[in-house]
Motif scaffolding. Structure first.
Motif, PDB file in Angstrom:
ATOM      1  N   LEU A  30     -13.726  16.742  33.186  1.00 15.45           N
ATOM      2  CA  LEU A  30     -12.294  16.505  32.953  1.00 15.45           C
ATOM      3  C   LEU A  30     -11.628  17.760  32.399  1.00 15.45           C
ATOM      4  O   LEU A  30     -10.517  18.122  32.775  1.00 15.45           O
ATOM      5  N   PHE A  31     -12.341  18.433  31.498  1.00 10.51           N
ATOM      6  CA  PHE A  31     -11.771  19.660  30.928  1.00 10.51           C
ATOM      7  C   PHE A  31     -11.662  20.737  32.005  1.00 10.51           C
ATOM      8  O   PHE A  31     -10.642  21.401  32.143  1.00 10.51           O
ATOM      9  N   ALA A  32     -12.741  20.864  32.797  1.00 14.59           N
ATOM     10  CA  ALA A  32     -12.746  21.890  33.849  1.00 14.59           C
ATOM     11  C   ALA A  32     -11.592  21.685  34.812  1.00 14.59           C
ATOM     12  O   ALA A  32     -11.022  22.638  35.328  1.00 14.59           O
ATOM     13  N   ARG A  33     -11.237  20.428  35.047  1.00 14.04           N
ATOM     14  CA  ARG A  33     -10.150  20.148  35.990  1.00 14.04           C
ATOM     15  C   ARG A  33      -8.783  20.241  35.316  1.00 14.04           C
ATOM     16  O   ARG A  33      -7.770  19.931  35.942  1.00 14.04           O
ATOM     17  N   GLY A  34      -8.763  20.617  34.064  1.00 12.20           N
ATOM     18  CA  GLY A  34      -7.487  20.788  33.382  1.00 12.20           C
ATOM     19  C   GLY A  34      -6.843  19.473  32.984  1.00 12.20           C
ATOM     20  O   GLY A  34      -5.649  19.421  32.728  1.00 12.20           O
TER      21      GLY A  34
ATOM     22  N   GLN B   4     -19.014  17.097  47.222  1.00 10.06           N
ATOM     23  CA  GLN B   4     -18.217  16.939  46.010  1.00 10.06           C
ATOM     24  C   GLN B   4     -17.587  18.282  45.667  1.00 10.06           C
ATOM     25  O   GLN B   4     -18.216  19.322  45.814  1.00 10.06           O
ATOM     26  N   PRO B   5     -16.348  18.257  45.214  1.00 11.83           N
ATOM     27  CA  PRO B   5     -15.664  19.528  44.970  1.00 11.83           C
ATOM     28  C   PRO B   5     -16.183  20.227  43.718  1.00 11.83           C
ATOM     29  O   PRO B   5     -16.471  19.586  42.709  1.00 11.83           O
ATOM     30  N   LEU B   6     -16.326  21.529  43.805  1.00 13.08           N
ATOM     31  CA  LEU B   6     -16.540  22.364  42.619  1.00 13.08           C
ATOM     32  C   LEU B   6     -15.164  22.982  42.346  1.00 13.08           C
ATOM     33  O   LEU B   6     -14.630  23.684  43.200  1.00 13.08           O
ATOM     34  N   VAL B   7     -14.603  22.676  41.193  1.00 16.55           N
ATOM     35  CA  VAL B   7     -13.217  23.100  40.963  1.00 16.55           C
ATOM     36  C   VAL B   7     -13.160  24.387  40.151  1.00 16.55           C
ATOM     37  O   VAL B   7     -14.121  24.751  39.473  1.00 16.55           O
ATOM     38  N   MET B   8     -12.031  25.075  40.255  1.00 20.42           N
ATOM     39  CA  MET B   8     -11.767  26.212  39.358  1.00 20.42           C
ATOM     40  C   MET B   8     -11.732  25.641  37.952  1.00 20.42           C
ATOM     41  O   MET B   8     -10.852  24.855  37.614  1.00 20.42           O
ATOM     42  N   PRO B   9     -12.733  25.980  37.122  1.00 27.24           N
ATOM     43  CA  PRO B   9     -12.792  25.331  35.823  1.00 27.24           C
ATOM     44  C   PRO B   9     -11.845  25.975  34.823  1.00 27.24           C
ATOM     45  O   PRO B   9     -11.590  27.182  34.874  1.00 27.24           O
ATOM     46  N   LYS B  10     -11.354  25.134  33.941  1.00 29.46           N
ATOM     47  CA  LYS B  10     -10.587  25.654  32.817  1.00 29.46           C
ATOM     48  C   LYS B  10     -11.601  26.149  31.802  1.00 29.46           C
ATOM     49  O   LYS B  10     -12.475  25.401  31.373  1.00 29.46           O
ATOM     50  N   MET B  11     -11.550  27.417  31.424  1.00 28.06           N
ATOM     51  CA  MET B  11     -12.585  27.975  30.570  1.00 28.06           C
ATOM     52  C   MET B  11     -12.055  28.477  29.246  1.00 28.06           C
ATOM     53  O   MET B  11     -12.779  29.046  28.461  1.00 28.06           O
ATOM     54  N   PRO B  69      -5.474  27.771  41.053  1.00 25.43           N
ATOM     55  CA  PRO B  69      -5.103  27.038  39.842  1.00 25.43           C
ATOM     56  C   PRO B  69      -6.271  26.215  39.311  1.00 25.43           C
ATOM     57  O   PRO B  69      -7.110  25.756  40.097  1.00 25.43           O
ATOM     58  N   VAL B  70      -6.304  26.047  38.005  1.00 23.66           N
ATOM     59  CA  VAL B  70      -7.321  25.224  37.372  1.00 23.66           C
ATOM     60  C   VAL B  70      -7.326  23.836  38.013  1.00 23.66           C
ATOM     61  O   VAL B  70      -6.271  23.249  38.228  1.00 23.66           O
ATOM     62  N   GLY B  71      -8.519  23.353  38.340  1.00 26.58           N
ATOM     63  CA  GLY B  71      -8.646  22.008  38.880  1.00 26.58           C
ATOM     64  C   GLY B  71      -8.667  21.946  40.395  1.00 26.58           C
ATOM     65  O   GLY B  71      -9.001  20.918  40.968  1.00 26.58           O
ATOM     66  N   GLU B  72      -8.327  23.054  41.065  1.00 26.31           N
ATOM     67  CA  GLU B  72      -8.371  23.058  42.534  1.00 26.31           C
ATOM     68  C   GLU B  72      -9.777  23.423  42.999  1.00 26.31           C
ATOM     69  O   GLU B  72     -10.472  24.199  42.343  1.00 26.31           O
ATOM     70  N   PRO B  73     -10.207  22.909  44.152  1.00 20.98           N
ATOM     71  CA  PRO B  73     -11.569  23.202  44.610  1.00 20.98           C
ATOM     72  C   PRO B  73     -11.744  24.684  44.967  1.00 20.98           C
ATOM     73  O   PRO B  73     -10.827  25.303  45.510  1.00 20.98           O
ATOM     74  N   ASN B  95      -1.848  12.058  34.791  1.00 22.09           N
ATOM     75  CA  ASN B  95      -1.872  12.752  33.520  1.00 22.09           C
ATOM     76  C   ASN B  95      -0.707  13.701  33.404  1.00 22.09           C
ATOM     77  O   ASN B  95      -0.793  14.747  32.788  1.00 22.09           O
ATOM     78  N   GLY B  96       0.385  13.372  34.031  1.00 20.98           N
ATOM     79  CA  GLY B  96       1.593  14.171  33.891  1.00 20.98           C
ATOM     80  C   GLY B  96       1.394  15.603  34.321  1.00 20.98           C
ATOM     81  O   GLY B  96       0.820  15.880  35.362  1.00 20.98           O
ATOM     82  N   SER B  97       1.826  16.497  33.497  1.00 19.49           N
ATOM     83  CA  SER B  97       1.939  17.891  33.889  1.00 19.49           C
ATOM     84  C   SER B  97       0.616  18.512  34.298  1.00 19.49           C
ATOM     85  O   SER B  97       0.576  19.348  35.178  1.00 19.49           O
ATOM     86  N   ALA B  98      -0.453  18.094  33.652  1.00 17.34           N
ATOM     87  CA  ALA B  98      -1.714  18.792  33.903  1.00 17.34           C
ATOM     88  C   ALA B  98      -2.309  18.443  35.251  1.00 17.34           C
ATOM     89  O   ALA B  98      -3.096  19.188  35.791  1.00 17.34           O
ATOM     90  N   GLY B  99      -1.912  17.339  35.794  1.00 14.56           N
ATOM     91  CA  GLY B  99      -2.600  16.721  36.924  1.00 14.56           C
ATOM     92  C   GLY B  99      -2.764  17.543  38.173  1.00 14.56           C
ATOM     93  O   GLY B  99      -3.125  18.695  38.125  1.00 14.56           O
ATOM     94  N   SER B 100      -2.543  16.948  39.280  1.00  9.49           N
ATOM     95  CA  SER B 100      -2.615  17.573  40.596  1.00  9.49           C
ATOM     96  C   SER B 100      -4.015  17.992  40.956  1.00  9.49           C
ATOM     97  O   SER B 100      -4.268  18.491  42.034  1.00  9.49           O
TER      98      SER B 100
END
Lengths: 325, 405
Positions: A30-34, B4-11, B69-73, B95-100
């Motif tokens: 969940l964190f990784a996906r923002g 399964q997607p590996l997303v750009m992680p928020k680090m 962007p964070v969260g995109e595959p 989740n509002g703004s963070a989503g997508s």
């Protein structure tokens, strides 16, 4: 209590460990996906310590937790959906979404709270122990902290007070080898952190923190000692965190090989192997534990995600007692 | 086995997008959970991305230098492992703004029935703004809301100047002072042809980051004062000139706390720590790791710290913590025999120091002509933070420290 040979206990211990693992994997994702804000600290790899330790507790006992506290919460019986809601900043969270990962407390289950301050839970545990003693109760207080905490002043003060007043506290050090990036070998001169107990005149023992049975046996003995009015104990459970200290950790202070070698000692895999070897549970029963944990975590995410977002409109109600909204 | 997607992680807490640096695995490779599959660069440093699950790398969708962007595959992994989040986050609660996040490009498992709102209209505004019409969801500091209510200003019509598009008090008051809020000047007659889609994704190398920083710097009212520093009597103790001058500069900054500061957008914020960034020329471009309180250690210790920091910068081994908290940046082109140069400020830092070549120079002395070891330095100041005399005084202090230790 035999975790490996008793089917019911083995099922419980394994499900708890898997639940902690799955909960934290989900949180990581969940964190990784923002989708989750702030930061959090993961205890993946350390699941055997809270699982083994909390099995020695009963209703009415207390724990204090740390910044890396999801496992403690879960092992002490917290509701997963309220934990997840807290992390997702939802109104239904344990702190109405205002505290996040590091401030989950659940007084109903005796969880006096995670704590963002290193060693912050130790004096609180001594205080809870004092309350138990003054009320003449037989509850025990279990205080979790990391290896970084033992060099804090608050740790010394809390342990010393508990020792001189014979308070019913069990101090459990989760020695995961690093305080942030500082190796425990560089931060302490003693070979075992449990040796510190000698300075306070209390028993100290070092156990394999990746073996829930060893952790349980040591904690169980210490809890009995505490209930009997014989004072606190220190238990050092040696384990390892697979993930970084927090979300912005580059792992520059340790090697890939070291991390991999500890992954090989996965406490969950070890426990499953032991349980299979003893023929306590079958393969399909192990799978059932895994599935139960996964389903519980998914249900928690579903419930939490559907809950209303925490609102900033009446934040002040958490600041002023009975004041304006 | 499902993809399964590996997303750009928020680090990090501030990361919003990342640039792919290099793949360590190729399509078809077996991957264990925890394996490093690629490296991405955040707004500050390179970070390794670990696979959250075991399986086979099925396909790669982000190439090196792509900004995602964070969260995109960035890739898809074929795996038997449970996807803990599969199907849980597509619902309307969002989740509002963070989503997508998971609505990317038809990732495996997406329910087609739920996809209608995802790509409704290619409006050129960012996702954050699109839903922000209601008063409550406009980002504003609390006192700005209060002021807006008092002044009868509708927040949604205020042009934000704060970080992340947050409306500040001054924005509200500025708006109130104007004759009529009117409608926002329409952003040019909306182009008939939709703007190029997906503006977030593109090639952004290290130059783009420097371009962003320095273009912002060019907006700052800044000036540079130059001075020859006499180094004949400076104690070196075997340290490099960079260390010697940085040591003296940090001491001087501590003596002038008004200049050990950053400009926050509307005021000066003094810093408790003397944070000196060092501009390091690396194979991957300019990077400026930060020395914290370099004046509080001895010169030999600073010299060692400096070498270690530069070494790590060149090896790409800096952590996020190495790059935060500077009030100034020191650049040294002296080794190329550059006499002097004008360093631009790195926002929001209040100062920058340029070091020219150190060497013997023929100078007038009391009874004729002499040779002195000298260095020409340039101190650039944000004029909002300090004036010319402030800079001159700081350089004079540096000279005194170099002469008398």
């Amino acid at each position: 209590m035999d975790l490996v040979k008793d089917a019911e206990t083995a099922t419980s211990a394994l499900t708890t460990m898997w639940t902690i693992r799955r909960f934290e994997e989900a949180v990581d994702d969940l964190f990784a996906r923002g989708l989750m804000h702030g930061t959090m600290h993961l205890s993946i790899g350390q699941e055997a310590v809270p699982t083994g330790a909390c099995l020695a507790l009963r209703e009415g006992d207390y724990i204090t937790s740390t910044h890396r506290g999801h496992g403690h919460c879960i092992a002490k019986g917290a509701q997963l959906d309220r934990m997840m809601a807290e992390l997702l900043a939802k109104e239904t969270g344990y702190c109405r979404g205002r505290g996040g990962s590091m401030h989950i407390a659940d007084v109903a289950t005796g969880n006096l709270g995670a704590n963002g301050i290193v060693a912050g839970g130790v004096p609180i545990a001594a205080g809870a122990g004092l309350a138990v003693k003054m009320r003449g109760q037989s509850h025990a207080v279990l205080s979790f902290f990391g290896d970084g905490a033992v060099n804090e002043g608050a740790w010394h003060e809390g342990v010393n007070l508990a020792a001189i007043w014979d308070l019913p506290v069990v101090f459990v050090c989760e020695n995961n080898k690093y305080g942030m990036s500082m190796s425990v070998n560089r931060a302490s001169k003693v070979d075992n952190l449990a040796d510190r107990a000698a300075a306070y005149g209390i028993p100290g023992v070092t156990v394999d923190g990746n073996d829930p049975q060893e952790v349980h046996d040591a904690v169980d003995e210490a809890v009995e000692r505490a209930r009997a009015g014989n004072g606190p104990s220190l238990i050092e459970a040696v384990t390892y965190r697979w993930k970084g200290h927090s979300k912005s950790d580059k792992n520059l202070y340790r090697s890939r090989e070291e991390i991999d070698s500890w992954r090989e000692q996965d406490p969950i895999t070890r426990f499953e192997t032991a349980v299979l070897h003893q023929q306590t549970l079958t393969e399909s029963e192990l799978a059932a534990c895994r599935d139960a944990a996964r389903d519980a975590v998914r249900a928690a995410i579903r419930t939490a995600n559907a809950a209303p977002d925490a609102s900033a409109d009446e934040l002040l109600s958490a600041v002023y007692s009975g004041g304006k909204q | 086995m499902r993809e399964q997607p590996l997303v750009m992680p928020k680090m990090s807490m501030t990361m919003e997008e990342g640039t792919l640096v290099v793949w360590h695995k190729s399509p078809g490779d077996e991957i264990r959970s925890g394996d490093v599959v690629c490296e991405v660069t955040t707004d500050k440093v390179d970070m390794e991305v670990e696979s959250p699950l075991a399986g086979t790398l099925a396909r790669i969708v982000a190439q090196p230098e792509d900004v995602v962007p964070v969260g995109e595959p960035i890739a898809f992994i074929a795996s038997d492992a449970d996807d803990l989040l599969d199907g849980l986050l597509d619902g309307p609660s969002g989740n509002g703004s963070a989503g997508s996040g998971s609505s990317g490009d038809g990732s495996a498992g997406d329910d087609p029935a739920k996809s209608e709102p995802a790509t409704a209209s290619p409006t050129p505004v960012s996702a954050n703004d699109s839903a922000a019409s209601a008063q409550g969801s406009v980002a504003a500091v609390p006192y700005a809301r209060t002021r807006a209510a008092e002044l009868g200003v509708e927040l949604a019509t205020v042009q934000p100047t704060g970080p992340h598009g947050t409306i500040r008090v001054a924005d509200v008051e500025g708006q109130a002072g104007q004759p009529a809020p009117a409608v926002q000047p329409a952003p040019a007659p909306a182009p008939a042809v939709p703007a190029p889609a997906a503006p977030a994704r593109g090639k952004r190398g290290p130059r783009a980051l420097i371009a962003d920083r320095m273009s912002a710097s060019a907006q700052i009212p800044q000036f540079t004062v130059y001075r020859e520093l006499n180094l004949d009597t400076a104690r070196r103790a075997g340290a490099s000139w960079t260390a010697v001058l940085t040591h003296a500069f940090a001491h001087a900054l501590r003596a002038f706390p008004a200049l050990n500061a950053v400009w926050t957008g509307d005021d000066v914020q003094r810093l408790d720590v003397v944070g000196v960034a060092l501009a390091v020329d690396t194979p991957k471009g300019l990077i400026a790791p930060v020395l914290r309180d370099p004046d509080l250690v001895t010169l030999p210790v600073l010299d060692r710290q400096l070498r270690e920091l530069v070494g790590r910068a060149r090896d790409g081994k800096l952590g996020l913590a190495d790059l935060d908290g500077a009030s100034t940046t020191v650049s040294n082109l002296g080794s190329w025999q550059v006499e002097s140069f004008n360093a631009l400020l790195t926002p929001p830092q209040a100062t920058a120091l340029s070091l020219g070549a150190v060497g013997p120079q023929v100078v007038p002395v009391e009874d004729g002509i002499g040779v002195r070891t000298r260095c020409r330095v340039g101190l650039t100041l944000d004029h909002r933070v300090g004036d010319g005399a402030d800079g001159a005084r700081l350089l004079a202090t540096m000279q005194q420290l170099l002469e008398h230790g």
